[in-house]
Design an enzyme around this catalytic site. Structure first.
Site, PDB file in Angstrom:
ATOM      1  N   LYS A 139       0.748  -1.175  -0.151  1.00 14.39           N
ATOM      2  CA  LYS A 139      -0.169  -0.025   0.036  1.00 14.39           C
ATOM      3  C   LYS A 139       0.798   1.250   0.057  1.00 14.39           C
ATOM      4  CE  LYS A 139      -4.070  -2.502   2.252  1.00 14.39           C
ATOM      5  NZ  LYS A 139      -4.818  -2.146   3.367  1.00 14.39           N
ATOM      6  N   TYR A 193     -12.027  -2.314  -3.545  1.00 18.27           N
ATOM      7  CA  TYR A 193     -12.558  -2.333  -2.337  1.00 18.27           C
ATOM      8  C   TYR A 193     -14.214  -2.237  -2.332  1.00 18.27           C
ATOM      9  CZ  TYR A 193      -8.219  -1.985   0.105  1.00 18.27           C
ATOM     10  OH  TYR A 193      -6.975  -2.368   0.457  1.00 18.27           O
ATOM     11  N   PHE A 196     -15.633   3.182   6.931  1.00 14.74           N
ATOM     12  CA  PHE A 196     -14.207   3.675   6.609  1.00 14.74           C
ATOM     13  C   PHE A 196     -14.050   3.737   4.816  1.00 14.74           C
ATOM     14  CE2 PHE A 196     -14.114  -1.055   7.526  1.00 14.74           C
ATOM     15  CZ  PHE A 196     -13.606  -1.579   6.149  1.00 14.74           C
ATOM     16  N   ARG A 229      -1.992 -14.247   3.464  1.00 12.56           N
ATOM     17  CA  ARG A 229      -2.754 -13.955   4.522  1.00 12.56           C
ATOM     18  C   ARG A 229      -2.109 -13.974   5.904  1.00 12.56           C
ATOM     19  NH1 ARG A 229      -7.035 -10.375   3.566  1.00 12.56           N
ATOM     20  NH2 ARG A 229      -8.132 -11.167   5.486  1.00 12.56           N
ATOM     21  N   THR A 272      -5.731  -7.620  10.426  1.00 10.26           N
ATOM     22  CA  THR A 272      -6.103  -6.270   9.748  1.00 10.26           C
ATOM     23  C   THR A 272      -5.606  -5.004  10.720  1.00 10.26           C
ATOM     24  OG1 THR A 272      -8.038  -7.161   8.682  1.00 10.26           O
ATOM     25  CG2 THR A 272      -8.036  -4.778   8.800  1.00 10.26           C
ATOM     26  N   ARG A 303       2.366  -6.741   9.165  1.00  8.89           N
ATOM     27  CA  ARG A 303       2.034  -5.720   9.837  1.00  8.89           C
ATOM     28  C   ARG A 303       2.418  -5.817  11.090  1.00  8.89           C
ATOM     29  NH1 ARG A 303      -3.911  -7.373   7.296  1.00  8.89           N
ATOM     30  NH2 ARG A 303      -3.912  -5.801   5.347  1.00  8.89           N
ATOM     31  N   ASN A 362      -2.109  -0.025   6.818  1.00  2.00           N
ATOM     32  CA  ASN A 362      -1.366  -1.341   7.307  1.00  2.00           C
ATOM     33  C   ASN A 362      -0.551  -2.110   6.377  1.00  2.00           C
ATOM     34  OD1 ASN A 362      -3.453  -2.045   5.724  1.00  2.00           O
ATOM     35  ND2 ASN A 362      -4.608  -3.219   7.142  1.00  2.00           N
ATOM     36  N   HIS A 422      -1.873  -5.479   1.092  1.00  2.00           N
ATOM     37  CA  HIS A 422      -3.217  -6.023   0.852  1.00  2.00           C
ATOM     38  C   HIS A 422      -2.848  -7.451   0.347  1.00  2.00           C
ATOM     39  CE1 HIS A 422      -7.047  -6.911  -0.959  1.00  2.00           C
ATOM     40  NE2 HIS A 422      -6.662  -7.235  -1.766  1.00  2.00           N
TER      41      HIS A 422
HETATM   42  N1  UDP Z   1      -9.638  -0.659   7.424  1.00  2.00           N
HETATM   43  C1  UDP Z   1     -10.017   0.522   7.954  1.00  2.00           C
HETATM   44  N2  UDP Z   1     -10.688   0.649   9.050  1.00  2.00           N
HETATM   45  C2  UDP Z   1     -11.380  -0.714   9.624  1.00  2.00           C
HETATM   46  C3  UDP Z   1     -11.192  -1.726   8.745  1.00  2.00           C
HETATM   47  C4  UDP Z   1     -10.339  -1.756   7.634  1.00  2.00           C
HETATM   48  O1  UDP Z   1      -9.447   1.541   7.788  1.00  2.00           O
HETATM   49  O2  UDP Z   1     -11.981  -0.538  10.527  1.00  2.00           O
HETATM   50  C5  UDP Z   1      -8.977  -0.670   6.104  1.00  2.00           C
HETATM   51  C6  UDP Z   1      -7.493  -1.513   6.201  1.00  2.00           C
HETATM   52  O3  UDP Z   1      -6.515  -0.524   5.329  1.00  2.00           O
HETATM   53  C7  UDP Z   1      -7.788  -2.670   5.412  1.00  2.00           C
HETATM   54  C8  UDP Z   1      -8.669  -2.166   4.538  1.00  2.00           C
HETATM   55  O4  UDP Z   1      -9.461  -1.259   5.145  1.00  2.00           O
HETATM   56  O5  UDP Z   1      -6.855  -3.543   5.258  1.00  2.00           O
HETATM   57  C9  UDP Z   1      -9.666  -3.294   4.100  1.00  2.00           C
HETATM   58  O6  UDP Z   1     -10.260  -3.821   5.039  1.00  2.00           O
HETATM   59  P1  UDP Z   1     -10.333  -5.564   5.177  1.00  2.00           P
HETATM   60  O7  UDP Z   1     -11.583  -5.979   6.420  1.00  2.00           O
HETATM   61  O8  UDP Z   1     -10.811  -6.315   4.114  1.00  2.00           O
HETATM   62  O9  UDP Z   1      -8.989  -6.234   6.042  1.00  2.00           O
HETATM   63  P2  UDP Z   1      -7.827  -6.841   5.183  1.00  2.00           P
HETATM   64  O10 UDP Z   1      -8.344  -7.935   4.362  1.00  2.00           O
HETATM   65  O11 UDP Z   1      -7.023  -5.846   4.409  1.00  2.00           O
HETATM   66  O12 UDP Z   1      -7.053  -7.406   6.393  1.00  2.00           O
HETATM   67 MG    MG Z   2      -9.975  -7.785   2.973  1.00  4.52          MG
END
Ligand code: UDP
Ligand code: MG
Length: 141
Positions: free
Chosen positions: A9, A49, A57, A85, A91, A102, A112, A115
């Site tokens: 990112k 997204y 968010f 993952r 996350t 992370r 974070n 992706h």
């Molecule tokens: N994110 C955020 N606030 C939240 C949850 C997620 O800003 O409460 C952001 C964060 O950058 C995250 C992305 O949105 O990586 C996508 O969220 P997801 O739940 O898909 O998490 P990931 O799959 O990236 O772990």
């Molecule tokens: Mg995700």
């Protein structure tokens, strides 16, 4: 063999962590099948997204992910979706174990670093958002 989409990112790229992050996948035994630097526009960010469109968010996330270039990579290997993952961590970096990307480099929920697709089906769709078939290099041996 599975393929998954990884994005370093904009925070990771700005901090000079692209190589560190991608090299972790390579050292693990995963293969980079495609790689490019992309400055995502709003349309691509909203498509990537789309599942989060209704989340509080979402707007902030789109602003963040378009704030600078990302490194987009197709990462390939056995169980690549799951392995990536697990290497990323949770996350929220605060909840991520040391040894994960992370957990080693992050403190912010939004910024974070990385992706990774969360399923084989989503990986296929996400890869198609970033790469044409001809840009993905199959392994020779
Ligand atoms: N994110 C955020 N606030 C939240 C949850 C997620 O800003 O409460 C952001 C964060 O950058 C995250 C992305 O949105 O990586 C996508 O969220 P997801 O739940 O898909 O998490 P990931 O799959 O990236 O772990
Ligand atoms: Mg995700």
């Amino acid at each position: 063999m599975q393929r998954t989409l990884v994005l370093v990112k904009p925070d990771g790229v700005k901090r000079g962590l692209s190589g560190e992050i991608l090299s972790r996948f390579e050292r693990r035994g995963l293969r980079i099948a495609a790689l490019k630097m992309v400055w995502m526009d709003k349309a691509l960010a909203e498509r990537h997204y789309a599942v989060h469109r209704e989340k509080p968010f979402f707007a902030s996330l789109v602003t963040f992910i378009t704030s600078g270039p990302v490194m987009a990579a197709v990462i390939e290997g056995r169980e690549a979706v799951d392995v990536v993952r697990r290497m990323m961590g949770e996350t929220d970096p605060i909840k991520s174990a040391p040894g994960t990307i992370r957990g080693d480099f992050g403190m912010e929920l939004e910024e974070n670093l990385v992706h990774g697709s969360d399923s084989v089906d989503n990986a296929r769709q996400e890869i198609a958002n970033f790469f044409q078939d001809g840009e993905i290099i199959a392994q020779k041996d």
